[in-house]
Design a protein around this motif. Sequence first.
Motif, PDB file in Angstrom:
ATOM      1  N   GLU A  89       0.769  -1.234   0.018  1.00  0.00           N
ATOM      2  CA  GLU A  89      -0.164   0.052  -0.091  1.00  0.00           C
ATOM      3  C   GLU A  89       0.883   1.367  -0.005  1.00  0.00           C
ATOM      4  OE1 GLU A  89      -3.067   0.149  -0.815  1.00  0.00           O
ATOM      5  OE2 GLU A  89      -3.284  -2.112  -0.677  1.00  0.00           O
ATOM      6  N   PRO A  90       0.360   2.418  -0.642  1.00  0.00           N
ATOM      7  CA  PRO A  90      -0.702   2.603  -1.111  1.00  0.00           C
ATOM      8  C   PRO A  90      -1.082   2.219  -2.759  1.00  0.00           C
ATOM      9  CG  PRO A  90       0.550   4.614  -1.521  1.00  0.00           C
ATOM     10  CD  PRO A  90       1.380   3.564  -0.581  1.00  0.00           C
ATOM     11  N   VAL A 133      -1.822   8.024  -3.371  1.00  0.00           N
ATOM     12  CA  VAL A 133      -2.540   8.633  -2.179  1.00  0.00           C
ATOM     13  C   VAL A 133      -3.815   9.850  -2.382  1.00  0.00           C
ATOM     14  CG1 VAL A 133      -0.492   8.038  -0.823  1.00  0.00           C
ATOM     15  CG2 VAL A 133      -0.599  10.330  -1.563  1.00  0.00           C
TER      16      VAL A 133
END
Length: 114
Positions: A14-15, A95
């Motif tokens: 992630e992200p 993000v």
Amino acid sequence: MLTPLENFYLQQEEPFGGCFMALRDLILKFDKDISPEWKYGMPFFYYKRKMFCYLWHHKKYQRPYIGIVESKHIEHPDLIIEKRARMKIMLIDPVEDLPVEAINSILKLALAKY
């Protein structure tokens, strides 16, 4: 056992992982004739059995991107060509919310080339 394509999405940290999955879903929902494939060790999307676009990560900018196969003659402010002869890419900020309108606009321009 998972396919290499399924593994790609699950192995992303992630992200990036969530971003790639959201991009996959957005691309697949764009047109019923777009299908997911595994080609050249990355997730590709075909339109009526022809290479359409793919997802990958840019090493220099550390961002995911959508590579648009037949985009050499497409003009859009979010597309960059770099050193590619035939393809342009759209960098994605993992993000931030996906720029859905811009992505759909680019996919529409690309689809018109088929």
